[in-house]
Write a protein that holds these residues in place. Structure first.
Motif: not given
Ligand SMILES: *Cc1c(COP(=O)(O)O)cnc(C)c1O
Length: 360
Positions: A98, A200, A205, A236, A240-241, A265, A304, A306
């Protein structure tokens, strides 16, 4: 170019090691281990100077691109101390894959995925004493890439740092798993299709902070984002999703460019399908969610990611009205998914999808 990338090891002297934090008060991302991984990229040498070295400050020019234009990407994953003291990583290859996609979208150099999985294993093994023993606690892993050239013209950097830092973190639900109260943002948006919502990258953020503060002041811990065009479709929640269980079907918004494709997710979709649960990745309007809730057809909702793995939703606040979901309690499927994923991540359960990578 990177097949021959060697990773050097510079260890911290024993007397210079940090003392370990109180395992009962780890918090999130405030303590860092003794070592980090660092490598550099420039046009002439590609990735080079890879090393595991003492955790250290950077000296960067105040004009460095990352400070002005946010050419920065990151990842988040965890190492767990599991059954028989084994150290386990959950789907690390997917995180680096990713990040490699993020790098392409942000005009940054591609990363050596397999090399990084190996380097991460070496780093976590070296720092194994930092992986907390407590149930639910883990070692959070933060890979990051930044553009460091001191140039104020807006264009992609020509030199980069890639690094990985590690932070012992406590159980997300120290007090047990309490459903979160969520503020649905009907004014501010997180990302647009064609933008960088699926990446990401740091700026996403920073852009979310303003709305998060509004939500916090109103007594809500998270923000649920709607689509940027119509302010109608669910996207989202924070980092998290989101999933809704309506009429025994799981629904989560599709990955169409504005949502981050979470690894949790994906894991939830695979587990649920394996249990014979119908899952659809389809657009769902906030009105549909609230109508289903009013009619008693919304059985549960959960996020969902991490950090929390599964985070049940107890309430949605939308346009001045509170909508309590499942009487504010953790849903049956949320609890089952949380238990199953935790058991897999800690090696207490068979790993049917080969998600785990053993360290050491
Ligand atoms: C990191 C993140 C997630 C969740 O991704 P995971 O791989 O499950 O940790 C969801 N939404 C956003 C905006 C994120 O930055």
């Amino acid at each position: 170019m990177w097949e021959d990338l060697e990773v050097a090891l510079e260890k911290v002297a024993d007397q210079a090691r940090k003392s370990k934090p109180d395992p009962d008060r780890l918090g999130f991302g405030v303590h860092f281990t003794d070592h980090m991984f660092l490598m550099k990229w420039d046009q002439e040498n590609g990735w080079h100077d890879a090393r595991i070295c003492p955790y250290q400050n950077f000296t960067l020019d105040p004009a460095a691109i990352v400070f002005h234009y946010g050419q920065a990407i990151f990842e988040g994953l965890k190492a767990y101390r599991g059954k028989d003291e084994q150290l386990l990583l959950f789907r690390p290859r997917d995180n680096f894959a990713r990040m490699d996609r993020s790098a392409q979208r942000m005009c940054m150099p591609r990363i050596p995925i397999d090399k990084l999985v190996k380097s991460l294993k070496a780093l976590v093994y070296l720092e194994k004493e930092w992986v907390p023993q407590r149930e639910g606690a883990s070692l959070y892993i933060r890979p990051t890439m930044i553009a460091i050239d001191p140039v104020l013209g807006v264009s992609p950097g020509k030199s980069y740092y890639f690094y990985i830092i590690l932070s012992p973190v406590g159980a997300y639900y120290a007090e047990g798993c309490n459903p979160t109260k969520i503020y649905v943002s009907d004014e501010y948006v997180r990302a647009v299709k064609g933008g960088v919502g699926a990446v990401k990258t740091a700026g996403n953020y920073a852009a979310s902070l303003y709305m998060s503060e509004i939500a916090k002041k109103a007594g809500y811990t998270q923000v649920l984002w709607l689509d940027a065009c119509e302010h109608r479709y669910v996207e989202e929640v924070g980092t998290s999703n989101i999933f809704f269980r309506i009429d025994d079907r799981l629904i989560t918004p599709p990955l169409e460019g504005s949502i981050l494709g979470g690894i949790t997710r994906d894991s939830v979709i695979k587990l649920a399908k394996g249990w014979g649960i119908a899952v659809s990745e389809s657009r769902i309007a906030i009105d549909e969610v609230l109508a289903a809730n009013a009619e008693g057809r919304l059985q549960e909702a959960f996020g969902t990611g991490t950090a929390a793995v599964i985070s049940p939703v107890g309430e949605l606040f939308y346009k001045g009205t509170r909508h309590v979901i499942n009487q504010g309690r953790t849903g049956e499927l949320s609890a089952r998914l949380f238990k199953e994923l935790q058991a897999i991540q800690h090696g207490y359960q068979e790993d049917p999808f080969n998600w785990l990578v053993r360290v050491g």
